[in-house]
Design an enzyme around this catalytic site. Structure first.
Site, PDB file in Angstrom:
ATOM      1  N   ASN A   9       0.855  -1.194   0.000  1.00 17.64           N
ATOM      2  CA  ASN A   9       0.000   0.000   0.000  1.00 17.64           C
ATOM      3  C   ASN A   9       0.893   1.247   0.000  1.00 17.64           C
ATOM      4  O   ASN A   9       1.487   1.584   1.026  1.00 17.64           O
ATOM      5  CB  ASN A   9      -0.891  -0.039   1.255  1.00 17.64           C
ATOM      6  CG  ASN A   9      -1.709   1.232   1.424  1.00 17.64           C
ATOM      7  OD1 ASN A   9      -1.835   2.045   0.507  1.00 17.64           O
ATOM      8  ND2 ASN A   9      -2.278   1.403   2.609  1.00 17.64           N
ATOM      9  N   GLU A  96      -6.341   4.861   8.420  1.00 20.35           N
ATOM     10  CA  GLU A  96      -6.150   6.283   8.073  1.00 20.35           C
ATOM     11  C   GLU A  96      -7.441   6.877   7.531  1.00 20.35           C
ATOM     12  O   GLU A  96      -7.759   8.038   7.791  1.00 20.35           O
ATOM     13  CB  GLU A  96      -4.993   6.413   7.072  1.00 20.35           C
ATOM     14  CG  GLU A  96      -3.656   6.168   7.757  1.00 20.35           C
ATOM     15  CD  GLU A  96      -2.574   5.576   6.871  1.00 20.35           C
ATOM     16  OE1 GLU A  96      -2.675   5.662   5.637  1.00 20.35           O
ATOM     17  OE2 GLU A  96      -1.608   5.024   7.442  1.00 20.35           O
ATOM     18  N   GLY A 233       5.309   1.475   4.347  1.00 21.49           N
ATOM     19  CA  GLY A 233       6.607   2.087   4.063  1.00 21.49           C
ATOM     20  C   GLY A 233       7.566   1.202   3.281  1.00 21.49           C
ATOM     21  O   GLY A 233       8.188   1.658   2.310  1.00 21.49           O
TER      22      GLY A 233
HETATM   23  P1  13P Z   1       3.554   0.675   7.475  1.00 18.81           P
HETATM   24  O1  13P Z   1       4.055  -0.633   6.887  1.00 18.81           O
HETATM   25  O2  13P Z   1       4.246   1.863   6.904  1.00 18.81           O
HETATM   26  O3  13P Z   1       3.553   0.625   8.957  1.00 18.81           O
HETATM   27  O4  13P Z   1       2.019   0.823   7.012  1.00 18.81           O
HETATM   28  C1  13P Z   1       1.152  -0.232   7.199  1.00 18.81           C
HETATM   29  C2  13P Z   1      -0.125   0.089   6.514  1.00 18.81           C
HETATM   30  O5  13P Z   1      -0.868   0.949   6.950  1.00 18.81           O
HETATM   31  C3  13P Z   1      -0.450  -0.648   5.283  1.00 18.81           C
HETATM   32  O6  13P Z   1      -1.773  -0.429   4.903  1.00 18.81           O
END
Ligand code: 13P
Length: 249
Positions: A9, A96, A233
């Site tokens: 993502n 989010e 990330g």
């Molecule tokens: P991170 O891997 O950056 O912690 O993000 C996880 C995420 O929200 C994937 O949808």
């Protein structure tokens, strides 16, 4: 056996150059047939990603969709439009979107239904905040989020859903859930599904998300109820993302 799924993502990150780089890297790498990989870039990159990944087994996903088919909804994108760009998967209920865009459990259900209607495969994201975890409410919160959608679906619809457990406190923080913490919650999610249908629960894929990276992926993926990852990330770095995909396959 459940086929592992690794989904990247990108959130509101990336560029056309990065899309091209991923296309080249995945064409060269030759993925194992025993893992499914999906890239989830922002909407404007879908057409370029479809072209760049065309010669590879990597599938495409979208980060959200509007519940409506079309009409006067400035700025929104429908499931039918996503299908036209070869999109297979779509995220719904990402934390989010729940937090920043105030999507309620009902909104998440509407979007998930729209995804199924458009023949997209929804990835339902659930997860507790740190405050909720510290208050001992993890199980209640996560199963409420799962139940608010799954309890309203027909049995055949349930089978099309993938669930991603993403503890909010682990997202983008570098603070990964331990394999045991993730396994504990994810086994509860599978047990909840078994309340509808045991064989459906056995076949349903559950992904872990939250600071998954090339170093911790193998250990997380070794847990019995973790069938893949939703990677933020680390999915923006082609070598790291490839390494995660390889550790799943
Ligand atoms: P991170 O891997 O950056 O912690 O993000 C996880 C995420 O929200 C994937 O949808």
């Amino acid at each position: 056996m459940r086929m592992p799924l690794i989904a990247g993502n990108w959130k509101m990150n990336g560029s056309l150059t990065l899309v091209e780089r991923f296309g080249e890297a995945f064409a060269e790498a030759g993925l194992s047939p025993s893992v499914e990989v999906c890239l989830i870039p922002p909407f404007p990159y879908l057409a370029a990603a479809q072209r760049a990944l065309g010669g590879t087994p990597v599938m495409l996903g979208a980060q959200t969709l509007n519940p409506q088919h079309g009409g006067a909804h400035t700025g929104e994108v429908s499931g039918g439009m996503l299908r036209e760009f070869g999109v297979d998967y779509v995220l719904v209920g990402h934390s989010e979107r729940r937090a920043l865009y105030r999507e309620s459990d009902d909104d998440v259900y509407d979007r998930l239904l729209a995804a199924l209607t458009a023949e997209l495969r929804p990835i339902l994201c659930v997860g507790e905040t740190l405050e909720e975890r510290d208050a001992g409410r993890t199980r209640d919160v996560v199963l409420r989020q799962v139940g608010a959608v799954m309890a309203r679906l027909e049995p055949a619809q349930r089978a099309a859903v993938t669930i991603a457990y993403e503890p909010v406190w682990a997202i983008g923080t570098g603070r990964t859930a331990t394999p045991e913490q993730a396994q504990e919650v994810m086994s509860e999610i599978r047990a909840y599904q078994a309340g509808f249908d045991r064989s459906l629960a056995e076949g349903m894929r559950l992904l872990y998300g939250g600071s998954m990276n090339a170093d911790n992926a193998a250990e997380l993926l070794a847990q019995p109820d973790i069938d893949g990852g939703l990677v933020g990330g680390a999915s923006l770095k082609v070598d790291d993302f490839l390494a995660i995909c390889q550790s799943a396959g």
